[in-house]
Design an enzyme around this catalytic site. Structure first.
Site, PDB file in Angstrom:
ATOM      1  N   LYS A  48      -4.800   0.481  -6.094  1.00  0.00           N
ATOM      2  CA  LYS A  48      -5.330   1.656  -6.762  1.00  0.00           C
ATOM      3  C   LYS A  48      -4.793   1.754  -8.179  1.00  0.00           C
ATOM      4  CE  LYS A  48      -4.813   3.952  -2.353  1.00  0.00           C
ATOM      5  NZ  LYS A  48      -3.740   4.678  -1.600  1.00  0.00           N
ATOM      6  N   GLY A  49      -3.697   1.025  -8.458  1.00  0.00           N
ATOM      7  CA  GLY A  49      -2.969   1.219  -9.710  1.00  0.00           C
ATOM      8  C   GLY A  49      -3.762   0.927 -10.973  1.00  0.00           C
ATOM      9  N   GLU A 105      -5.580  -5.954 -14.168  1.00  0.00           N
ATOM     10  CA  GLU A 105      -4.385  -5.561 -13.399  1.00  0.00           C
ATOM     11  C   GLU A 105      -3.609  -4.476 -14.140  1.00  0.00           C
ATOM     12  OE1 GLU A 105      -2.842  -5.714 -10.722  1.00  0.00           O
ATOM     13  OE2 GLU A 105      -3.062  -7.621  -9.678  1.00  0.00           O
ATOM     14  N   ASP A 106      -2.888  -3.684 -13.378  1.00  0.00           N
ATOM     15  CA  ASP A 106      -2.021  -2.666 -13.980  1.00  0.00           C
ATOM     16  C   ASP A 106      -0.732  -3.290 -14.503  1.00  0.00           C
ATOM     17  OD1 ASP A 106      -1.173  -3.298 -11.393  1.00  0.00           O
ATOM     18  OD2 ASP A 106      -1.035  -1.220 -10.705  1.00  0.00           O
ATOM     19  N   ASP A 109       4.565  -8.189 -12.197  1.00  0.00           N
ATOM     20  CA  ASP A 109       6.015  -8.098 -12.021  1.00  0.00           C
ATOM     21  C   ASP A 109       6.509  -9.479 -11.566  1.00  0.00           C
ATOM     22  OD1 ASP A 109       8.560  -7.087 -11.620  1.00  0.00           O
ATOM     23  OD2 ASP A 109       8.084  -6.071  -9.755  1.00  0.00           O
ATOM     24  N   LYS A 137       5.989  -7.383 -16.959  1.00  0.00           N
ATOM     25  CA  LYS A 137       7.443  -7.251 -16.787  1.00  0.00           C
ATOM     26  C   LYS A 137       7.994  -8.660 -16.559  1.00  0.00           C
ATOM     27  CE  LYS A 137       8.306  -4.013 -13.576  1.00  0.00           C
ATOM     28  NZ  LYS A 137       8.938  -3.261 -12.498  1.00  0.00           N
ATOM     29  N   PHE A 158      11.394   0.294 -13.067  1.00  0.00           N
ATOM     30  CA  PHE A 158      10.260   0.693 -12.229  1.00  0.00           C
ATOM     31  C   PHE A 158       9.535   1.843 -12.923  1.00  0.00           C
ATOM     32  CE2 PHE A 158       8.095   2.833  -8.754  1.00  0.00           C
ATOM     33  CZ  PHE A 158       7.450   1.753  -8.173  1.00  0.00           C
ATOM     34  N   VAL A 159       8.279   1.614 -13.257  1.00  0.00           N
ATOM     35  CA  VAL A 159       7.539   2.602 -14.044  1.00  0.00           C
ATOM     36  C   VAL A 159       6.451   3.278 -13.213  1.00  0.00           C
ATOM     37  CG1 VAL A 159       8.000   1.497 -16.272  1.00  0.00           C
ATOM     38  CG2 VAL A 159       5.996   0.792 -14.948  1.00  0.00           C
ATOM     39  N   ASP A 165       2.187   4.241  -9.183  1.00  0.00           N
ATOM     40  CA  ASP A 165       2.741   5.270  -8.292  1.00  0.00           C
ATOM     41  C   ASP A 165       4.183   4.984  -7.890  1.00  0.00           C
ATOM     42  OD1 ASP A 165       2.151   2.972  -6.585  1.00  0.00           O
ATOM     43  OD2 ASP A 165       2.546   4.321  -4.901  1.00  0.00           O
ATOM     44  N   ARG A 171       0.475   8.931 -10.051  1.00  0.00           N
ATOM     45  CA  ARG A 171      -0.577   8.100 -10.644  1.00  0.00           C
ATOM     46  C   ARG A 171      -1.332   8.841 -11.737  1.00  0.00           C
ATOM     47  NH1 ARG A 171      -1.316   3.571  -7.314  1.00  0.00           N
ATOM     48  NH2 ARG A 171      -1.071   3.921  -5.070  1.00  0.00           N
TER      49      ARG A 171
HETATM   50  P1  5GP Z   1       3.995  -8.414  -8.260  1.00  0.00           P
HETATM   51  O1  5GP Z   1       3.284  -9.059  -7.110  1.00  0.00           O
HETATM   52  O2  5GP Z   1       3.614  -8.989  -9.616  1.00  0.00           O
HETATM   53  O3  5GP Z   1       5.475  -8.385  -8.061  1.00  0.00           O
HETATM   54  O4  5GP Z   1       3.640  -6.893  -8.259  1.00  0.00           O
HETATM   55  C1  5GP Z   1       2.371  -6.452  -8.371  1.00  0.00           C
HETATM   56  C2  5GP Z   1       2.235  -5.036  -7.884  1.00  0.00           C
HETATM   57  O5  5GP Z   1       3.505  -4.394  -7.590  1.00  0.00           O
HETATM   58  C3  5GP Z   1       1.592  -4.198  -8.966  1.00  0.00           C
HETATM   59  O6  5GP Z   1       0.197  -4.307  -8.966  1.00  0.00           O
HETATM   60  C4  5GP Z   1       2.107  -2.824  -8.609  1.00  0.00           C
HETATM   61  O7  5GP Z   1       1.301  -2.257  -7.622  1.00  0.00           O
HETATM   62  C5  5GP Z   1       3.498  -3.080  -8.037  1.00  0.00           C
HETATM   63  N1  5GP Z   1       4.513  -2.897  -9.094  1.00  0.00           N
HETATM   64  C6  5GP Z   1       5.254  -3.845  -9.708  1.00  0.00           C
HETATM   65  N2  5GP Z   1       6.085  -3.313 -10.613  1.00  0.00           N
HETATM   66  C7  5GP Z   1       5.871  -1.977 -10.578  1.00  0.00           C
HETATM   67  C8  5GP Z   1       6.432  -0.865 -11.293  1.00  0.00           C
HETATM   68  O8  5GP Z   1       7.298  -0.959 -12.176  1.00  0.00           O
HETATM   69  N3  5GP Z   1       5.948   0.361 -10.950  1.00  0.00           N
HETATM   70  C9  5GP Z   1       4.991   0.552  -9.994  1.00  0.00           C
HETATM   71  N4  5GP Z   1       4.614   1.812  -9.753  1.00  0.00           N
HETATM   72  N5  5GP Z   1       4.457  -0.461  -9.300  1.00  0.00           N
HETATM   73  C10 5GP Z   1       4.888  -1.716  -9.594  1.00  0.00           C
END
Ligand code: 5GP
Length: 186
Positions: A48-49, A105-106, A109, A137, A158-159, A165, A171
């Site tokens: 949803k992000g 993508e939002d 990470d 990030k 963590f944002v 969210d 959100r």
């Molecule tokens: P990844 O698989 O790249 O580690 O993470 C992807 C997902 O983790 C993002 O689409 C998001 O939903 C969540 N995520 C990663 N970092 C953050 C953050 O700093 N804040 C929030 N709210 N969600 C995050």
């Protein structure tokens, strides 16, 4: 987790203001419009992000385009950690074979979610697949994936806000911010 009544009171720091985000989204929209001119663009957003980013970005792209939505969840992560195991909750609603796909993508990470999604979408034979992420990030990256369009590189925090969210809350903040530690602990 407590039910938050005053969202702003839980924010320790505003990392990106509403104006900064709007300016960057307009810039990304212009670049994408130029790069994809004359092509068959499909924006695929991941719920949803990415919802606010997708809604704003698509209106800054001046090309005919289609949109589609996926929803994924990671198995077994904690509140602020991704586990890397991805489950598809909602798949695409139309074929993408032969189309130019831009995954919206939002935040990237660890990169594990994106890595999974790209492999999954490539299996559907698009003409091309690129990635546009509002936030990057890089400090915590576990899989190196080229991100073709990046809004902002942010530090390892963590944002929340602008779609992102914590426990499904925050959100609807119009900016991207960092929570006070108390907001996690309760
Ligand atoms: P990844 O698989 O790249 O580690 O993470 C992807 C997902 O983790 C993002 O689409 C998001 O939903 C969540 N995520 C990663 N970092 C953050 C953050 O700093 N804040 C929030 N709210 N969600 C995050």
């Amino acid at each position: 987790m407590k039910v938050t009544q005053d969202l702003l009171a839980d924010v320790a720091e505003v990392l990106l203001t509403e104006e900064q985000i709007a300016g960057k989204v307009a810039e990304l929209g212009q670049r994408i419009s130029a790069d994809y001119a004359g092509r068959e663009l499909t924006l695929v957003s991941v719920l949803k992000g990415s919802l606010p980013f997708m809604a704003d970005l698509m209106r800054r792209i001046s090309l005919p385009l289609r949109i589609d939505l996926m929803e994924v969840s990671s198995y077994g992560g904690t509140g602020t950690e991704s586990s890397g195991l991805v489950r598809i909750l909602k798949d695409l609603s139309a074929p993408i074979e032969g189309r130019d796909v831009l995954l919206v993508e939002d935040i990237i990470d660890t990169g594990l979610t994106l890595n999974y999604l790209i492999r999954y979408l490539k299996g559907k034979n698009p003409r091309s697949i690129k990635v546009c992420s509002l936030l990057d990030k890089p400090a915590r990256r576990l899989v190196e994936i080229p991100i073709d369009y990046v809004g902002f590189e942010i530090p390892d925090a963590f944002v929340v806000g602008y779609g992102l969210d914590f426990g499904e809350v925050y959100r609807n903040l119009r900016f991207v911010g960092v929570l006070r530690p108390e907001a996690y602990e309760s």
